[in-house]
Design a protein around this motif. Structure first.
Motif, mmCIF file in Angstrom:
data_model
loop_
_atom_site.group_PDB
_atom_site.id
_atom_site.type_symbol
_atom_site.label_atom_id
_atom_site.label_comp_id
_atom_site.label_asym_id
_atom_site.label_seq_id
_atom_site.Cartn_x
_atom_site.Cartn_y
_atom_site.Cartn_z
ATOM 1 N N SER A 119 -34.397 9.460 105.839
ATOM 2 C CA SER A 119 -33.737 8.184 106.132
ATOM 3 C C SER A 119 -34.459 6.993 105.512
ATOM 4 O O SER A 119 -33.998 5.857 105.640
ATOM 5 C CB SER A 119 -33.633 7.991 107.643
ATOM 6 N N GLY A 120 -35.616 7.241 104.885
ATOM 7 C CA GLY A 120 -36.326 6.161 104.210
ATOM 8 C C GLY A 120 -37.621 5.727 104.845
ATOM 9 O O GLY A 120 -38.194 4.708 104.458
ATOM 10 N N VAL A 121 -38.118 6.482 105.835
ATOM 11 C CA VAL A 121 -39.400 6.145 106.468
ATOM 12 C C VAL A 121 -40.537 6.758 105.654
ATOM 13 O O VAL A 121 -40.567 7.973 105.441
ATOM 14 C CB VAL A 121 -39.448 6.661 107.920
ATOM 15 N N PRO A 122 -41.487 5.965 105.164
ATOM 16 C CA PRO A 122 -42.599 6.510 104.375
ATOM 17 C C PRO A 122 -43.523 7.387 105.221
ATOM 18 O O PRO A 122 -43.732 7.125 106.416
ATOM 19 C CB PRO A 122 -43.342 5.271 103.872
ATOM 20 N N TYR A 123 -44.089 8.395 104.584
ATOM 21 C CA TYR A 123 -45.017 9.330 105.228
ATOM 22 C C TYR A 123 -46.326 9.313 104.456
ATOM 23 O O TYR A 123 -46.327 9.364 103.212
ATOM 24 C CB TYR A 123 -44.431 10.742 105.203
ATOM 25 N N LEU A 124 -47.440 9.242 105.183
ATOM 26 C CA LEU A 124 -48.754 9.385 104.555
ATOM 27 C C LEU A 124 -49.496 10.503 105.262
ATOM 28 O O LEU A 124 -49.721 10.443 106.480
ATOM 29 C CB LEU A 124 -49.560 8.084 104.626
ATOM 30 N N GLY A 125 -49.875 11.521 104.509
ATOM 31 C CA GLY A 125 -50.683 12.613 105.025
ATOM 32 C C GLY A 125 -52.079 12.525 104.450
ATOM 33 O O GLY A 125 -52.255 12.425 103.238
ATOM 34 N N PHE A 126 -53.074 12.556 105.333
ATOM 35 C CA PHE A 126 -54.471 12.469 104.924
ATOM 36 C C PHE A 126 -55.124 13.811 105.226
ATOM 37 O O PHE A 126 -55.154 14.246 106.381
ATOM 38 C CB PHE A 126 -55.153 11.344 105.710
ATOM 39 N N SER A 127 -55.620 14.494 104.196
ATOM 40 C CA SER A 127 -56.306 15.779 104.378
ATOM 41 C C SER A 127 -55.360 16.779 105.044
ATOM 42 O O SER A 127 -54.383 17.202 104.437
ATOM 43 C CB SER A 127 -57.608 15.581 105.156
ATOM 44 N N ALA A 128 -55.588 17.123 106.310
ATOM 45 C CA ALA A 128 -54.692 18.073 106.986
ATOM 46 C C ALA A 128 -53.248 17.604 106.944
ATOM 47 O O ALA A 128 -52.324 18.397 106.778
ATOM 48 C CB ALA A 128 -55.133 18.263 108.440
ATOM 49 N N GLY A 129 -53.042 16.289 107.086
ATOM 50 C CA GLY A 129 -51.692 15.743 107.056
ATOM 51 C C GLY A 129 -51.014 15.894 105.718
ATOM 52 O O GLY A 129 -49.775 15.948 105.643
ATOM 53 N N ALA A 130 -51.814 15.963 104.642
ATOM 54 C CA ALA A 130 -51.249 16.228 103.313
ATOM 55 C C ALA A 130 -50.914 17.707 103.171
ATOM 56 O O ALA A 130 -49.850 18.072 102.655
ATOM 57 C CB ALA A 130 -52.230 15.797 102.228
ATOM 58 N N ALA A 131 -51.815 18.580 103.638
ATOM 59 C CA ALA A 131 -51.602 20.022 103.491
ATOM 60 C C ALA A 131 -50.346 20.493 104.206
ATOM 61 O O ALA A 131 -49.577 21.309 103.674
ATOM 62 C CB ALA A 131 -52.823 20.785 104.003
ATOM 63 N N ILE A 132 -50.095 19.974 105.408
ATOM 64 C CA ILE A 132 -48.953 20.477 106.170
ATOM 65 C C ILE A 132 -47.636 19.811 105.773
ATOM 66 O O ILE A 132 -46.579 20.192 106.277
ATOM 67 C CB ILE A 132 -49.165 20.353 107.690
ATOM 68 N N ALA A 133 -47.675 18.851 104.850
ATOM 69 C CA ALA A 133 -46.432 18.239 104.375
ATOM 70 C C ALA A 133 -45.601 19.214 103.549
ATOM 71 O O ALA A 133 -44.393 19.044 103.404
ATOM 72 C CB ALA A 133 -46.741 16.994 103.548
ATOM 73 N N ALA A 134 -46.225 20.253 103.011
ATOM 74 C CA ALA A 134 -45.552 21.186 102.122
ATOM 75 C C ALA A 134 -44.591 22.098 102.883
ATOM 76 O O ALA A 134 -44.703 22.290 104.091
ATOM 77 C CB ALA A 134 -46.591 22.045 101.394
ATOM 78 N N GLU A 135 -43.662 22.674 102.138
ATOM 79 C CA GLU A 135 -42.778 23.687 102.725
ATOM 80 C C GLU A 135 -43.570 24.922 103.108
ATOM 81 O O GLU A 135 -43.414 25.476 104.197
ATOM 82 C CB GLU A 135 -41.674 24.034 101.733
ATOM 83 N N LYS A 136 -44.451 25.385 102.185
ATOM 84 C CA LYS A 136 -45.399 26.452 102.479
ATOM 85 C C LYS A 136 -46.788 25.818 102.512
ATOM 86 O O LYS A 136 -47.308 25.411 101.489
ATOM 87 C CB LYS A 136 -45.354 27.550 101.414
ATOM 88 N N ALA A 137 -47.361 25.717 103.708
ATOM 89 C CA ALA A 137 -48.615 25.000 103.883
ATOM 90 C C ALA A 137 -49.804 25.951 103.833
ATOM 91 O O ALA A 137 -49.845 26.945 104.574
ATOM 92 C CB ALA A 137 -48.599 24.258 105.211
ATOM 93 N N ILE A 138 -50.757 25.643 102.970
ATOM 94 C CA ILE A 138 -52.025 26.360 102.965
ATOM 95 C C ILE A 138 -52.869 25.780 104.095
ATOM 96 O O ILE A 138 -53.331 24.647 104.024
ATOM 97 C CB ILE A 138 -52.744 26.218 101.619
ATOM 98 N N VAL A 139 -53.060 26.557 105.152
ATOM 99 C CA VAL A 139 -53.741 26.025 106.332
ATOM 100 C C VAL A 139 -55.194 26.469 106.435
ATOM 101 O O VAL A 139 -55.926 25.971 107.289
ATOM 102 C CB VAL A 139 -52.982 26.376 107.632
ATOM 103 N N GLY A 140 -55.645 27.381 105.575
ATOM 104 C CA GLY A 140 -57.046 27.749 105.606
ATOM 105 C C GLY A 140 -57.305 29.129 105.042
ATOM 106 O O GLY A 140 -56.426 29.767 104.450
ATOM 107 N N GLY A 141 -58.551 29.566 105.220
ATOM 108 C CA GLY A 141 -58.989 30.864 104.730
ATOM 109 C C GLY A 141 -59.866 30.752 103.498
ATOM 110 O O GLY A 141 -59.758 29.804 102.729
ATOM 111 N N TRP A 142 -60.745 31.763 103.335
ATOM 112 C CA TRP A 142 -61.615 31.769 102.154
ATOM 113 C C TRP A 142 -61.687 33.145 101.497
ATOM 114 O O TRP A 142 -62.451 33.362 100.569
ATOM 115 C CB TRP A 142 -63.014 31.274 102.514
ATOM 116 N N LYS A 143 -60.837 34.079 101.968
ATOM 117 C CA LYS A 143 -60.778 35.412 101.377
ATOM 118 C C LYS A 143 -59.332 35.879 101.289
ATOM 119 O O LYS A 143 -58.471 35.451 102.067
ATOM 120 C CB LYS A 143 -61.546 36.429 102.236
ATOM 121 N N ILE A 144 -59.072 36.754 100.320
ATOM 122 C CA ILE A 144 -57.885 37.601 100.325
ATOM 123 C C ILE A 144 -58.392 39.033 100.397
ATOM 124 O O ILE A 144 -59.065 39.498 99.476
ATOM 125 C CB ILE A 144 -57.009 37.387 99.082
#
Length: 247
Positions: A119-144
């Motif tokens: 509807s036109g409301v701006p969004y600002l994501g900082f660190s975690a807030g940027a990561a979870i803005a995605a459709e597929k969010a990388i939320v953590g981990g250091w191994k596969i």
């Protein structure tokens, strides 16, 4: 109106450029709504223990950047946040902390956040807030499996690479603290494994602005773009857009 993704970096110090476009946009939204007391700005912090102190710190910094009517949206880690918390706002800031906790707490409000941005409301994501803005969010981990793909320091209390449903404001995955935490390697591995379809890793004190026109980069650092490329990946970087000369 735009989506502003900040890769972290605190305090603000000389980072006015990182936030200026966002504050211009929320001021315009408030003016269009006839608000004279400043832009009604929801500030989301999902933290255990220090949320009130951190909120006060963020508000004090933001009041140096624009006239705002701040709305605290504070929750302990993993506690749900209701969509009604964002009623009649001119902008939304989702701050930093433990990314999995932000994702879980805000999940009940994902639909409302998408509606607001549409509807036109701006969004600002900082660190975690940027990561979870995605459709597929990388939320953590250091191994596969047993293979290390990044620093344990950046793992967000998770061992295995973890990708979850994010807000869905953008279709690229987002990682943060890119140069500072070495998280570019995690985004590369996530892309190579097929966990995500490519994405961006954003340095601290740097923002990627996603709006109606071309993508913009502002701030001190770089945005690292990772894209699949015939069984491998391609990595490129973009720095801040040049400032037009006066005259």
């Amino acid at each position: 109106m735009s989506i502003h993704l900040v890769g972290g970096g605190w305090p603000v110090e000389d980072d006015g450029a990182v936030y200026r476009a966002f504050f211009d946009e929320i001021a315009a939204h408030a003016e269009a709504a006839g608000k004279l007391e400043g832009a009604r700005l929801a500030i989301v912090l999902v933290r255990d223990g220090d949320a009130p102190e951190k909120y006060a710190e963020v508000v004090a910094a933001f009041e140096q950047l624009g006239k705002i009517d701040p709305v605290p949206v504070l929750a302990p880690e993993n506690a749900p946040i209701a969509p009604t918390a964002f009623a009649e706002v001119d902008g939304v800031v989702v701050w930093g902390g433990l990314t999995p906790a932000y994702r879980q707490s805000l999940e009940p409000a994902f639909g409302e956040l998408r509606r607001l941005v549409a509807s036109g409301v701006p969004y600002l994501g900082f660190s975690a807030g940027a990561a979870i803005a995605a459709e597929k969010a990388i939320v953590g981990g250091w191994k596969i499996d047993t293979v290390e793909i990044g620093s344990e320091h950046a793992a967000e209390d998770l061992e295995q690479l973890t990708v979850g449903a994010g807000i869905g404001l953008i279709d690229l995955a987002v990682d943060v603290h890119a140069a500072q935490w070495g998280s570019v390697s995690r985004l590369i591995a996530a892309t190579e494994s097929g966990a995500v379809d490519g994405g961006v890793a954003i340095d601290e004190h740097t923002a990627l602005i996603v709006g109606e026109g071309p993508l913009r980069v502002v701030g001190r650092g770089s945005v690292w773009k990772v894209t699949p490329d015939t069984g491998s990946v391609r990595v490129s970087t973009a720095g801040a857009d040049p400032v037009p000369a006066a005259g």
